[in-house]
Design a protein around this motif. Sequence first.
Motif, PDB file in Angstrom:
ATOM      1  N   PHE A 143       0.838  -1.201   0.000  1.00 45.47           N
ATOM      2  CA  PHE A 143       0.000   0.000   0.000  1.00 45.47           C
ATOM      3  C   PHE A 143       0.876   1.256   0.000  1.00 45.47           C
ATOM      4  O   PHE A 143       0.596   2.223  -0.720  1.00 45.47           O
ATOM      5  CB  PHE A 143      -0.929   0.001   1.210  1.00 45.47           C
ATOM      6  CG  PHE A 143      -1.863   1.182   1.265  1.00 45.47           C
ATOM      7  CD1 PHE A 143      -2.853   1.357   0.312  1.00 45.47           C
ATOM      8  CD2 PHE A 143      -1.745   2.132   2.280  1.00 45.47           C
ATOM      9  CE1 PHE A 143      -3.715   2.440   0.355  1.00 45.47           C
ATOM     10  CE2 PHE A 143      -2.598   3.222   2.341  1.00 45.47           C
ATOM     11  CZ  PHE A 143      -3.588   3.370   1.374  1.00 45.47           C
ATOM     12  N   PHE A 144       1.937   1.231   0.799  1.00 45.28           N
ATOM     13  CA  PHE A 144       2.845   2.379   0.837  1.00 45.28           C
ATOM     14  C   PHE A 144       3.556   2.562  -0.503  1.00 45.28           C
ATOM     15  O   PHE A 144       3.711   3.690  -0.991  1.00 45.28           O
ATOM     16  CB  PHE A 144       3.881   2.201   1.947  1.00 45.28           C
ATOM     17  CG  PHE A 144       4.893   3.312   2.005  1.00 45.28           C
ATOM     18  CD1 PHE A 144       4.543   4.560   2.505  1.00 45.28           C
ATOM     19  CD2 PHE A 144       6.187   3.127   1.553  1.00 45.28           C
ATOM     20  CE1 PHE A 144       5.462   5.602   2.546  1.00 45.28           C
ATOM     21  CE2 PHE A 144       7.114   4.156   1.596  1.00 45.28           C
ATOM     22  CZ  PHE A 144       6.753   5.397   2.100  1.00 45.28           C
ATOM     23  N   LEU A 145       3.990   1.467  -1.106  1.00 41.22           N
ATOM     24  CA  LEU A 145       4.617   1.551  -2.423  1.00 41.22           C
ATOM     25  C   LEU A 145       3.641   2.151  -3.436  1.00 41.22           C
ATOM     26  O   LEU A 145       4.012   3.001  -4.257  1.00 41.22           O
ATOM     27  CB  LEU A 145       5.063   0.158  -2.887  1.00 41.22           C
ATOM     28  CG  LEU A 145       6.168  -0.526  -2.074  1.00 41.22           C
ATOM     29  CD1 LEU A 145       6.436  -1.928  -2.630  1.00 41.22           C
ATOM     30  CD2 LEU A 145       7.440   0.294  -2.070  1.00 41.22           C
ATOM     31  N   LEU A 146       2.393   1.706  -3.363  1.00 45.06           N
ATOM     32  CA  LEU A 146       1.367   2.172  -4.295  1.00 45.06           C
ATOM     33  C   LEU A 146       1.090   3.657  -4.126  1.00 45.06           C
ATOM     34  O   LEU A 146       1.051   4.415  -5.108  1.00 45.06           O
ATOM     35  CB  LEU A 146       0.085   1.358  -4.077  1.00 45.06           C
ATOM     36  CG  LEU A 146      -1.141   1.736  -4.907  1.00 45.06           C
ATOM     37  CD1 LEU A 146      -0.845   1.593  -6.386  1.00 45.06           C
ATOM     38  CD2 LEU A 146      -2.327   0.851  -4.509  1.00 45.06           C
ATOM     39  N   THR A 147       0.900   4.100  -2.879  1.00 49.72           N
ATOM     40  CA  THR A 147       0.579   5.516  -2.646  1.00 49.72           C
ATOM     41  C   THR A 147       1.776   6.425  -2.938  1.00 49.72           C
ATOM     42  O   THR A 147       1.597   7.558  -3.407  1.00 49.72           O
ATOM     43  CB  THR A 147       0.105   5.742  -1.198  1.00 49.72           C
ATOM     44  OG1 THR A 147       1.089   5.231  -0.281  1.00 49.72           O
ATOM     45  CG2 THR A 147      -1.229   5.047  -0.947  1.00 49.72           C
ATOM     46  N   SER A 148       2.985   5.932  -2.691  1.00 47.16           N
ATOM     47  CA  SER A 148       4.176   6.752  -2.957  1.00 47.16           C
ATOM     48  C   SER A 148       4.383   6.956  -4.453  1.00 47.16           C
ATOM     49  O   SER A 148       4.634   8.083  -4.909  1.00 47.16           O
ATOM     50  CB  SER A 148       5.415   6.093  -2.340  1.00 47.16           C
ATOM     51  OG  SER A 148       5.322   6.021  -0.941  1.00 47.16           O
ATOM     52  N   VAL A 149       4.280   5.879  -5.228  1.00 53.08           N
ATOM     53  CA  VAL A 149       4.451   5.988  -6.677  1.00 53.08           C
ATOM     54  C   VAL A 149       3.311   6.802  -7.276  1.00 53.08           C
ATOM     55  O   VAL A 149       3.524   7.592  -8.208  1.00 53.08           O
ATOM     56  CB  VAL A 149       4.541   4.586  -7.316  1.00 53.08           C
ATOM     57  CG1 VAL A 149       4.545   4.676  -8.835  1.00 53.08           C
ATOM     58  CG2 VAL A 149       5.805   3.872  -6.838  1.00 53.08           C
TER      59      VAL A 149
END
Length: 246
Positions: A74-80
């Motif tokens: 989820f963090f990877l998704l929101t950061s990108v």
Amino acid sequence: MNKHNLLICLPLGTLYIIIFMANGYYLYLSNFRRFVDSATLNSFYVTSVISLIFFSIGLFSFFKKQKSIVIKNFFLLTSVSGIAISTSVLSSQDIPVFKTIEIISVFMLSYLLLSFFAHFPVSTKPNYVKIIIFSSLLFSTLSSVVYLICNYLGYVEHSKFFYIYRVLLIGNLFFSIVGCIFLISLHLKTNSLKVRNQLYILIFGIVFSFGPLFLFNLIPGMIFGESQIPFVYCLPSIIVFPLTTS
């Protein structure tokens, strides 16, 4: 604390901050600001706020539960997503470095969406889902590498090349979103009413978040060359996505 998740998320979080600050530096501390109108500046402010909302939600969720693979994804998704959103205005002004960052971010976003929903709301999925996820990663990575090579060789300046890549970019993201809805729907028949209601909320969140963006901006722009509704007007609805999944 999960060191593996931290080693993945910390560099990406740092990269987001660097790119976000580079956006602000380019706009305010260079001569670029003199050549843009107030509408472009307003678009920059809106996209910056939305980008920060995405990143903040992901970061907050990550610090709450660092050991979870779902939260890591989820963090990877929101950061990108935040990177793609924050660079969208300068990319639309044909600033090469920001255009490259945005295109690569959107390609990887398609993979990260599928990867996230491969583990959320539950981790058990049919074996063919792994093939879909790997295919998305392979396509997104190869497309990004090819774009970098063509950008170095100067091919991206040709209108036909950029149109082809625009179609690939939008098509890849569209099929990724359809794939996410499919992954969620796999559990509609095998869960309790409470879980099914949560799954319906997830599907609604995806459709409501990305629907206006595709229907009113991306698809008309791809077909007619230009959309009548500016990108920034379609973007606020996308905030629903992290709110319904966090």
